[in-house]
Design a protein around this motif. Structure first.
Motif, mmCIF file in Angstrom:
data_model
loop_
_atom_site.group_PDB
_atom_site.id
_atom_site.type_symbol
_atom_site.label_atom_id
_atom_site.label_comp_id
_atom_site.label_asym_id
_atom_site.label_seq_id
_atom_site.Cartn_x
_atom_site.Cartn_y
_atom_site.Cartn_z
ATOM 1 N N ALA A 178 0.741 -1.308 -0.006
ATOM 2 C CA ALA A 178 -0.019 -0.014 0.046
ATOM 3 C C ALA A 178 0.901 1.000 0.178
ATOM 4 O O ALA A 178 0.734 2.262 -0.882
ATOM 5 C CB ALA A 178 -0.875 -0.002 1.214
ATOM 6 N N LEU A 179 1.744 1.311 0.771
ATOM 7 C CA LEU A 179 2.628 2.370 0.899
ATOM 8 C C LEU A 179 3.372 2.789 -0.525
ATOM 9 O O LEU A 179 3.536 3.708 -1.059
ATOM 10 C CB LEU A 179 3.550 2.168 2.073
ATOM 11 N N VAL A 180 4.052 1.771 -0.908
ATOM 12 C CA VAL A 180 4.612 1.945 -2.216
ATOM 13 C C VAL A 180 3.643 2.155 -3.566
ATOM 14 O O VAL A 180 3.977 3.035 -4.302
ATOM 15 C CB VAL A 180 5.477 0.600 -2.746
ATOM 16 N N ALA A 181 2.776 1.751 -3.322
ATOM 17 C CA ALA A 181 1.392 2.044 -4.548
ATOM 18 C C ALA A 181 1.246 3.538 -4.110
ATOM 19 O O ALA A 181 0.952 4.320 -5.197
ATOM 20 C CB ALA A 181 0.253 1.159 -4.431
ATOM 21 N N LEU A 182 1.026 4.042 -3.038
ATOM 22 C CA LEU A 182 0.725 5.425 -2.805
ATOM 23 C C LEU A 182 1.801 6.258 -3.256
ATOM 24 O O LEU A 182 1.490 7.530 -3.462
ATOM 25 C CB LEU A 182 0.447 5.652 -1.468
ATOM 26 N N ARG A 183 3.082 5.964 -3.595
ATOM 27 C CA ARG A 183 4.005 6.812 -4.209
ATOM 28 C C ARG A 183 3.699 7.336 -5.424
ATOM 29 O O ARG A 183 4.092 8.476 -5.696
ATOM 30 C CB ARG A 183 5.245 5.972 -4.336
ATOM 31 N N ALA A 184 2.718 6.608 -6.134
ATOM 32 C CA ALA A 184 2.271 7.202 -7.271
ATOM 33 C C ALA A 184 1.309 8.312 -7.488
ATOM 34 O O ALA A 184 1.047 8.878 -8.305
ATOM 35 C CB ALA A 184 1.650 6.006 -8.323
ATOM 36 N N GLY A 185 0.862 8.648 -6.220
ATOM 37 C CA GLY A 185 -0.073 9.481 -5.889
ATOM 38 C C GLY A 185 -1.292 9.180 -5.276
ATOM 39 O O GLY A 185 -1.632 8.281 -4.773
ATOM 40 N N PRO A 186 -2.256 10.072 -5.133
ATOM 41 C CA PRO A 186 -3.490 9.769 -4.376
ATOM 42 C C PRO A 186 -4.296 8.615 -4.997
ATOM 43 O O PRO A 186 -4.327 8.493 -6.117
ATOM 44 C CB PRO A 186 -4.562 11.071 -4.600
ATOM 45 N N TYR A 187 -4.688 7.736 -4.265
ATOM 46 C CA TYR A 187 -5.843 6.594 -4.507
ATOM 47 C C TYR A 187 -7.104 6.700 -3.620
ATOM 48 O O TYR A 187 -6.966 7.159 -2.760
ATOM 49 C CB TYR A 187 -5.210 5.166 -4.221
ATOM 50 N N ARG A 188 -8.188 6.249 -4.400
ATOM 51 C CA ARG A 188 -9.257 6.040 -3.602
ATOM 52 C C ARG A 188 -9.174 4.689 -3.274
ATOM 53 O O ARG A 188 -8.302 3.868 -3.742
ATOM 54 C CB ARG A 188 -10.741 6.260 -4.857
ATOM 55 N N PHE A 189 -10.022 4.304 -2.360
ATOM 56 C CA PHE A 189 -10.053 3.015 -1.660
ATOM 57 C C PHE A 189 -9.927 1.926 -2.666
ATOM 58 O O PHE A 189 -9.209 1.134 -2.686
ATOM 59 C CB PHE A 189 -10.857 2.646 -0.447
ATOM 60 N N SER A 190 -11.084 1.879 -3.608
ATOM 61 C CA SER A 190 -11.419 0.922 -4.500
ATOM 62 C C SER A 190 -10.078 0.662 -5.409
ATOM 63 O O SER A 190 -9.789 -0.382 -5.861
ATOM 64 C CB SER A 190 -12.810 0.887 -5.040
ATOM 65 N N ALA A 191 -9.837 1.695 -5.996
ATOM 66 C CA ALA A 191 -8.712 1.874 -7.015
ATOM 67 C C ALA A 191 -7.085 1.398 -6.367
ATOM 68 O O ALA A 191 -6.455 0.554 -6.886
ATOM 69 C CB ALA A 191 -8.217 3.152 -7.542
ATOM 70 N N LEU A 192 -7.002 1.572 -5.063
ATOM 71 C CA LEU A 192 -5.806 1.104 -4.247
ATOM 72 C C LEU A 192 -5.879 -0.561 -4.117
ATOM 73 O O LEU A 192 -4.895 -1.131 -4.362
ATOM 74 C CB LEU A 192 -5.732 1.880 -2.907
ATOM 75 N N ARG A 193 -7.243 -1.133 -3.819
ATOM 76 C CA ARG A 193 -7.342 -2.173 -3.591
ATOM 77 C C ARG A 193 -6.996 -3.127 -4.931
ATOM 78 O O ARG A 193 -6.631 -4.024 -4.957
ATOM 79 C CB ARG A 193 -8.853 -2.501 -3.218
ATOM 80 N N ARG A 194 -7.601 -2.307 -6.132
ATOM 81 C CA ARG A 194 -7.226 -3.072 -7.510
ATOM 82 C C ARG A 194 -5.883 -3.034 -7.652
ATOM 83 O O ARG A 194 -5.091 -4.173 -8.340
ATOM 84 C CB ARG A 194 -8.167 -2.378 -8.537
ATOM 85 N N ARG A 195 -5.224 -2.068 -7.374
ATOM 86 C CA ARG A 195 -3.557 -1.897 -7.643
ATOM 87 C C ARG A 195 -2.893 -3.008 -6.517
ATOM 88 O O ARG A 195 -2.011 -3.638 -7.067
ATOM 89 C CB ARG A 195 -3.008 -0.407 -7.056
ATOM 90 N N VAL A 196 -3.481 -3.299 -5.318
ATOM 91 C CA VAL A 196 -2.783 -4.113 -4.574
ATOM 92 C C VAL A 196 -3.517 -5.462 -4.564
ATOM 93 O O VAL A 196 -4.224 -5.828 -3.959
ATOM 94 C CB VAL A 196 -2.835 -3.636 -3.176
ATOM 95 N N GLU A 197 -3.280 -6.189 -5.718
ATOM 96 C CA GLU A 197 -3.861 -7.476 -5.885
ATOM 97 C C GLU A 197 -3.776 -8.616 -4.816
ATOM 98 O O GLU A 197 -2.893 -8.662 -4.321
ATOM 99 C CB GLU A 197 -3.745 -7.903 -7.179
#
Length: 129
Positions: A39-58
């Protein structure tokens, strides 16, 4: 949100993650957990909404991502912002501290990914022995 310090914490003590009762241990556990790191590394790309972050962190469940983000927010690594809209929109971003931590975690991930052939060879050798 409870902003009081636990009674057993002495703010004058220096943090030492190797000490059994050091308050840095639960923070390290949150950061170094599989979902915390991703989650921390994914958020380096910028703001995420919860559902988008969940899709990113499969592979992370909704419940586990929610708990992970709450812990990271409590530790001051993630900022949660509720935008007034219908329906309400929630975005997660890294704090300055979270950005520093995520930078180091991403470097660790890069080392691991670049060395996966060596790691796979070591794993195969381990299982042969």
């Amino acid at each position: 949100m409870n902003t009081q310090r636990p009674e057993t914490e002495d703010p004058t003590l220096e943090a030492d993650v190797f000490a059994r009762n050091c308050t840095s241990r639960p923070v390290l556990q949150n950061v170094a957990s599989r979902w915390g790191t991703l989650a921390l590394v994914a958020l380096r790309a910028g703001p995420y909404r919860f559902s988008a972050l969940r899709r990113r962190v499969e592979g992370v469940s909704e419940r586990m991502l929610s708990q992970t983000l709450q812990g990271l927010e409590r530790d001051g690594l993630v900022h949660r912002e509720v935008h007034q809209a219908i329906p309400p929109r929630v975005e997660y971003t890294l704090t300055d501290l979270g950005g520093q931590v995520a930078e180091h975690l991403e470097a660790l991930i890069q080392v691991l990914e670049l060395n996966m052939p060596r790691i796979r060879d070591a794993q195969a050798a381990y299982h042969r022995d």
